[in-house]
Design a protein around this motif. Structure first.
Motif, PDB file in Angstrom:
ATOM      1  N   ASN A   1      76.461  18.255  24.790  1.00 49.42           N
ATOM      2  CA  ASN A   1      76.984  17.543  23.618  1.00 49.42           C
ATOM      3  C   ASN A   1      76.033  16.443  23.161  1.00 49.42           C
ATOM      4  OD1 ASN A   1      79.312  19.103  23.602  1.00 49.42           O
ATOM      5  ND2 ASN A   1      80.415  17.678  24.927  1.00 49.42           N
ATOM      6  N   VAL A   2      75.397  15.788  24.122  1.00 49.67           N
ATOM      7  CA  VAL A   2      74.419  14.754  23.792  1.00 49.67           C
ATOM      8  C   VAL A   2      73.181  14.957  24.657  1.00 49.67           C
ATOM      9  CG1 VAL A   2      76.119  13.026  23.044  1.00 49.67           C
ATOM     10  CG2 VAL A   2      75.360  13.063  25.422  1.00 49.67           C
ATOM     11  N   VAL A   3      72.057  14.464  24.175  1.00 48.93           N
ATOM     12  CA  VAL A   3      70.788  14.587  24.887  1.00 48.93           C
ATOM     13  C   VAL A   3      70.843  13.755  26.166  1.00 48.93           C
ATOM     14  CG1 VAL A   3      68.297  14.167  24.769  1.00 48.93           C
ATOM     15  CG2 VAL A   3      69.536  14.906  22.716  1.00 48.93           C
ATOM     16  N   ALA A   4      70.468  14.382  27.276  1.00 43.06           N
ATOM     17  CA  ALA A   4      70.445  13.701  28.570  1.00 43.06           C
ATOM     18  C   ALA A   4      69.200  14.133  29.340  1.00 43.06           C
ATOM     19  CB  ALA A   4      71.710  14.030  29.362  1.00 43.06           C
ATOM     20  N   PHE A   5      68.936  13.434  30.429  1.00 43.88           N
ATOM     21  CA  PHE A   5      67.812  13.753  31.307  1.00 43.88           C
ATOM     22  C   PHE A   5      67.899  15.219  31.725  1.00 43.88           C
ATOM     23  CE2 PHE A   5      65.727  14.100  35.409  1.00 43.88           C
ATOM     24  CZ  PHE A   5      64.542  13.400  35.206  1.00 43.88           C
TER      25      PHE A   5
ATOM     26  N   ILE B   1      63.146  16.774  28.648  1.00 40.12           N
ATOM     27  CA  ILE B   1      63.064  15.388  29.092  1.00 40.12           C
ATOM     28  C   ILE B   1      63.129  15.358  30.621  1.00 40.12           C
ATOM     29  CG2 ILE B   1      64.136  13.106  28.984  1.00 40.12           C
ATOM     30  CD1 ILE B   1      65.163  13.914  26.162  1.00 40.12           C
ATOM     31  N   VAL B   2      62.048  14.853  31.231  1.00 38.87           N
ATOM     32  CA  VAL B   2      61.885  14.901  32.689  1.00 38.87           C
ATOM     33  C   VAL B   2      61.400  13.542  33.208  1.00 38.87           C
ATOM     34  CG1 VAL B   2      61.398  17.388  32.681  1.00 38.87           C
ATOM     35  CG2 VAL B   2      59.508  15.754  32.459  1.00 38.87           C
ATOM     36  N   GLY B   3      61.110  13.487  34.501  1.00 45.08           N
ATOM     37  CA  GLY B   3      60.595  12.277  35.125  1.00 45.08           C
ATOM     38  C   GLY B   3      59.163  11.978  34.709  1.00 45.08           C
ATOM     39  N   GLU B   4      58.737  10.755  34.985  1.00 43.13           N
ATOM     40  CA  GLU B   4      57.411  10.306  34.561  1.00 43.13           C
ATOM     41  C   GLU B   4      56.276  11.134  35.157  1.00 43.13           C
ATOM     42  OE1 GLU B   4      57.477   5.671  33.688  1.00 43.13           O
ATOM     43  OE2 GLU B   4      58.289   6.136  35.679  1.00 43.13           O
ATOM     44  N   ASP B   5      56.354  11.470  36.431  1.00 45.49           N
ATOM     45  CA  ASP B   5      55.262  12.194  37.072  1.00 45.49           C
ATOM     46  C   ASP B   5      55.193  13.659  36.660  1.00 45.49           C
ATOM     47  OD1 ASP B   5      54.017  10.186  38.832  1.00 45.49           O
ATOM     48  OD2 ASP B   5      55.982  10.136  39.773  1.00 45.49           O
TER      49      ASP B   5
ATOM     50  N   SER C   1      58.354  12.409  29.364  1.00 43.33           N
ATOM     51  CA  SER C   1      59.034  11.479  30.255  1.00 43.33           C
ATOM     52  C   SER C   1      60.259  10.888  29.572  1.00 43.33           C
ATOM     53  CB  SER C   1      58.081  10.347  30.638  1.00 43.33           C
ATOM     54  OG  SER C   1      58.782   9.272  31.213  1.00 43.33           O
ATOM     55  N   TYR C   2      61.294  10.674  30.356  1.00 38.37           N
ATOM     56  CA  TYR C   2      62.497  10.032  29.827  1.00 38.37           C
ATOM     57  C   TYR C   2      62.179   8.622  29.325  1.00 38.37           C
ATOM     58  CZ  TYR C   2      63.076   6.898  33.816  1.00 38.37           C
ATOM     59  OH  TYR C   2      62.891   5.903  34.749  1.00 38.37           O
ATOM     60  N   ALA C   3      61.070   8.050  29.772  1.00 37.93           N
ATOM     61  CA  ALA C   3      60.683   6.700  29.384  1.00 37.93           C
ATOM     62  C   ALA C   3      59.815   6.681  28.126  1.00 37.93           C
ATOM     63  CB  ALA C   3      59.930   6.034  30.532  1.00 37.93           C
ATOM     64  N   SER C   4      59.429   7.847  27.629  1.00 37.03           N
ATOM     65  CA  SER C   4      58.579   7.900  26.439  1.00 37.03           C
ATOM     66  C   SER C   4      59.362   7.431  25.215  1.00 37.03           C
ATOM     67  CB  SER C   4      58.078   9.327  26.206  1.00 37.03           C
ATOM     68  OG  SER C   4      59.149  10.155  25.774  1.00 37.03           O
ATOM     69  N   PRO C   5      58.668   6.933  24.202  1.00 38.98           N
ATOM     70  CA  PRO C   5      59.362   6.481  22.990  1.00 38.98           C
ATOM     71  C   PRO C   5      60.214   7.574  22.337  1.00 38.98           C
ATOM     72  CG  PRO C   5      57.113   5.668  23.007  1.00 38.98           C
ATOM     73  CD  PRO C   5      57.237   6.638  24.159  1.00 38.98           C
ATOM     74  N   VAL C   6      59.716   8.812  22.311  1.00 43.31           N
ATOM     75  CA  VAL C   6      60.482   9.903  21.698  1.00 43.31           C
ATOM     76  C   VAL C   6      61.772  10.141  22.478  1.00 43.31           C
ATOM     77  CG1 VAL C   6      60.508  12.381  21.172  1.00 43.31           C
ATOM     78  CG2 VAL C   6      58.474  11.023  20.664  1.00 43.31           C
TER      79      VAL C   6
END
Length: 160
Positions: free
Chosen positions: A93-97, A115-119, A129-134
């Motif tokens: 329903n919503v975007v998640a990791f 959308i995944v982890g940084e490494d 990465s989930y931390a990316s601006p996008v």
């Protein structure tokens, strides 16, 4: 014989083979199952390279050959230790990791990323990465939502 060609066994020469630590993010170390497996494999590879370097008899060559594996083993050991295995939400329903999101940019380009982890992020292979601006602007949004990324708009087309 010139001193330039002599082997150097000094502490100074040894310090030249110590590499600075790889930077570790201060964000939570969220990983998918594949990401955790990748970190574990990278740690094992670094440890094997270190073991191989330690078999070398020449101390200077041992120092040179072990510099990268020592640094990488420290990094990957810490990343494995702090990994937070985060399962992909069954709900789309919503975007998640862990979700794969397709969105359209306001210039008409359509892009799809998981959308995944940084490494484990590799945009060229379709993961960010989930931390990316996008990812940061997409997380928690639903199909049809339009989000702003700086002056640009992104419209979410699908979530899987």
């Amino acid at each position: 014989m010139s001193v330039a060609f002599a082997k150097e066994d000094s502490a100074e020469a040894a310090s030249e083979t110590v590499l600075p630590a790889r930077p570790i993010s201060d964000r939570a170390n969220l990983v998918t199952e594949a990401g955790l497996a990748m970190l574990q494999a990278a740690l094992a590879s670094a440890q094997q390279a270190l073991e191989a370097a330690n078999l070398l008899e020449d101390i200077n060559e041992r120092r040179r050959q072990s510099a990268v594996p020592v640094r990488d083993a420290r990094y990957f050991a810490e990343r494995v230790r702090t990994a937070q295995l985060t399962p992909t939400s069954a709900s789309t329903n919503v975007v998640a990791f862990g979700h794969t999101v397709t969105f359209e940019r306001d210039d008409g380009r359509t892009q799809t990323f998981r959308i995944v982890g940084e490494d484990e992020a590799n945009p060229a292979q379709g993961s960010i990465s989930y931390a990316s601006p996008v990812a940061a602007v997409l997380l928690g949004k639903a199909i049809g939502d339009v989000v702003l990324l700086g002056p640009r708009e992104l419209e979410i087309l699908s979530i899987s």
